[in-house]
Structures are given as structure tokens and as C-alpha cells.
Design a protein around this motif. Sequence first.
Motif, mmCIF file in Angstrom:
data_model
loop_
_atom_site.group_PDB
_atom_site.id
_atom_site.type_symbol
_atom_site.label_atom_id
_atom_site.label_comp_id
_atom_site.label_asym_id
_atom_site.label_seq_id
_atom_site.Cartn_x
_atom_site.Cartn_y
_atom_site.Cartn_z
ATOM 1 N N GLY A 105 0.885 -1.453 0.256
ATOM 2 C CA GLY A 105 0.410 0.056 -0.216
ATOM 3 C C GLY A 105 0.251 1.748 -0.126
ATOM 4 N N LEU A 106 0.520 1.777 -0.245
ATOM 5 C CA LEU A 106 1.110 3.398 -0.710
ATOM 6 C C LEU A 106 1.298 4.539 1.005
ATOM 7 C CD1 LEU A 106 2.807 5.216 -2.447
ATOM 8 C CD2 LEU A 106 0.693 6.568 -3.623
ATOM 9 N N ARG A 107 1.900 4.659 1.632
ATOM 10 C CA ARG A 107 1.900 5.104 3.117
ATOM 11 C C ARG A 107 1.194 6.421 2.864
ATOM 12 N NH1 ARG A 107 1.568 3.619 7.772
ATOM 13 N NH2 ARG A 107 3.689 4.723 8.386
ATOM 14 N N THR A 108 0.424 6.268 3.645
ATOM 15 C CA THR A 108 -1.028 8.364 3.820
ATOM 16 C C THR A 108 0.501 8.640 5.236
ATOM 17 O OG1 THR A 108 -2.415 7.101 3.264
ATOM 18 C CG2 THR A 108 -2.541 8.931 4.421
ATOM 19 N N ASN A 109 0.970 8.190 5.848
ATOM 20 C CA ASN A 109 1.443 8.658 7.402
ATOM 21 C C ASN A 109 2.942 8.219 7.815
ATOM 22 O OD1 ASN A 109 -1.345 9.772 7.724
ATOM 23 N ND2 ASN A 109 -1.690 7.701 8.927
ATOM 24 N N PRO A 110 3.225 9.211 7.970
ATOM 25 C CA PRO A 110 5.198 9.240 8.207
ATOM 26 C C PRO A 110 5.191 7.849 9.637
ATOM 27 C CG PRO A 110 4.428 11.284 9.278
ATOM 28 C CD PRO A 110 2.664 10.915 8.832
ATOM 29 N N PRO A 111 5.870 7.107 10.337
ATOM 30 C CA PRO A 111 7.407 7.648 8.655
ATOM 31 C C PRO A 111 7.715 6.550 7.533
ATOM 32 C CG PRO A 111 7.641 5.527 10.793
ATOM 33 C CD PRO A 111 6.388 6.665 10.776
ATOM 34 N N ALA A 112 7.955 6.496 6.467
ATOM 35 C CA ALA A 112 8.020 5.998 4.989
ATOM 36 C C ALA A 112 6.332 6.763 4.563
ATOM 37 C CB ALA A 112 7.545 4.314 5.442
ATOM 38 N N GLN A 113 5.643 8.204 4.838
ATOM 39 C CA GLN A 113 5.108 8.171 4.087
ATOM 40 C C GLN A 113 5.952 8.230 2.560
ATOM 41 O OE1 GLN A 113 4.371 12.622 5.497
ATOM 42 N NE2 GLN A 113 2.350 12.135 4.602
ATOM 43 N N GLY A 114 4.342 8.348 1.538
ATOM 44 C CA GLY A 114 4.463 7.845 0.440
ATOM 45 C C GLY A 114 5.281 7.282 -0.910
ATOM 46 N N ALA A 115 5.627 5.760 0.563
ATOM 47 C CA ALA A 115 6.676 4.720 -0.012
ATOM 48 C C ALA A 115 5.251 3.780 -0.330
ATOM 49 C CB ALA A 115 7.430 4.273 0.104
ATOM 50 N N TRP A 116 5.564 2.758 -1.077
ATOM 51 C CA TRP A 116 4.988 1.467 -0.872
ATOM 52 C C TRP A 116 5.747 0.803 0.422
ATOM 53 C CZ3 TRP A 116 0.551 0.965 -3.676
ATOM 54 C CH2 TRP A 116 0.430 1.388 -4.644
ATOM 55 N N PHE A 117 4.845 -0.134 0.750
ATOM 56 C CA PHE A 117 4.713 -0.343 2.142
ATOM 57 C C PHE A 117 3.496 -1.592 2.372
ATOM 58 C CE2 PHE A 117 6.931 -1.034 6.427
ATOM 59 C CZ PHE A 117 8.205 -0.145 5.677
ATOM 60 N N VAL A 118 4.199 -2.678 2.965
ATOM 61 C CA VAL A 118 3.172 -3.807 3.370
ATOM 62 C C VAL A 118 2.273 -3.113 4.334
ATOM 63 C CG1 VAL A 118 4.500 -5.856 2.424
ATOM 64 C CG2 VAL A 118 4.673 -4.889 4.988
ATOM 65 N N PRO A 119 1.315 -3.738 4.816
ATOM 66 C CA PRO A 119 0.563 -3.484 6.240
ATOM 67 C C PRO A 119 1.270 -3.788 7.649
ATOM 68 C CG PRO A 119 -1.044 -4.174 4.321
ATOM 69 C CD PRO A 119 0.577 -4.792 4.117
ATOM 70 N N GLY A 120 0.271 -2.890 8.609
ATOM 71 C CA GLY A 120 2.075 -3.598 9.590
ATOM 72 C C GLY A 120 0.661 -2.178 11.045
ATOM 73 N N GLY A 121 1.425 -2.586 11.758
ATOM 74 C CA GLY A 121 0.931 -2.333 13.110
ATOM 75 C C GLY A 121 1.431 -2.308 14.273
ATOM 76 N N ARG A 122 1.933 -1.456 15.339
ATOM 77 C CA ARG A 122 2.830 -1.279 16.694
ATOM 78 C C ARG A 122 2.408 -2.767 17.324
ATOM 79 N NH1 ARG A 122 2.634 3.876 15.825
ATOM 80 N NH2 ARG A 122 0.882 3.879 17.330
ATOM 81 N N ILE A 123 2.568 -3.294 18.342
ATOM 82 C CA ILE A 123 2.059 -4.163 19.616
ATOM 83 C C ILE A 123 1.751 -3.496 20.769
ATOM 84 C CG2 ILE A 123 2.627 -5.844 20.843
ATOM 85 C CD1 ILE A 123 3.950 -7.791 18.470
#
Length: 153
Positions: free
Chosen positions: A33-51
Motif C-alpha cells: 500500500g502507498l503510505r499515507t502517514n510518517p514514517p515511510a510516507q509516500g512509499a509502498w509498504f506492507v500493512p502493519g502496526g504496533r503491538i
Amino acid sequence: MLAQADFRQAVEMLPLVSIDLLLRDASGRYLTGLRTNPPAQGAWFVPGGRIRKNETLRNALQRIARDELGLPIAPDAWQPRGVYEHFYGTNFSGEAGRSTHYVVLAYEADLSLDIACLPQAQHHSYRWLPAEVIAADPGVHPYTQAYFKERAP
């Protein structure tokens, strides 16, 4: 949940533990997905999140999959892929000089889904691509590419 000022201080002082989701469809392609938020904003990234504190890995996998993919996916569907480290020169607010350090647990699962129905909070566009394309695409963040470089022919 921490107040934003407390969270900012925690990010400056401690590594965050997160989960990245490597989702593979029936054709063997992976979701980015194309990241909306920092960090990595504007780059394609896999989905994920903090524990979250006091959240088991099992519960974190369920919550992150639900939040990032809009689907309830059983924790048993995910297979561990490894532990990675991500270092960013900015924080969640995009403030330069306020670094973020993640210890990332990567998990992989097989599931085809319609990208038109995915949540837009963290990514504003999605695509399915083969591992070798992800590994070579300069628009994909290097941390995401690392998951797939070991798989590319």
C-alpha cells in the motif's frame, strides 16, 4: 493509550515492537500500500502496526489485520517470517531529528481480497505484485523490499 506528548517521548527513548503483514494472494503476489502517514510516507509498504503493551502476539495479529485489512483473520493463518529492525530519521509526526526504532515481527498469510475494499487510514492506494517486482521497485520502501529480496530469483 498514551497522550501524544507521552508517546512522542516514548518513541524518542525506546524501540517500538510492531508486526508487518505479508499477505499473498492465490497468484503468489503480495499486497503493498502507498503510505499515507510518517514514517515511510509516500512509499509502498506492507500493512502493519504496533503491538500494544500487555497485548499478546495472537491478539495483536488479530487487531492489526482487522485495522489494516478490514478483515477478521485468524491468528493461526499467519506464519512467522522473521525479525527485522527499521530505523527512521523522523517520528510518527514527521518531525526530523526525532528518530524511530522498530523491532518488526514479519508474518505471512495466504488470502485473496479485493483491494477496493481496504481501509484508507494508513495507505491510500493498494496493489498486488510478485515478490521479485517488489524487491526491484524503487518506489517500494527499502524495509519492505528486504522482505522480498531473499525470495527473488
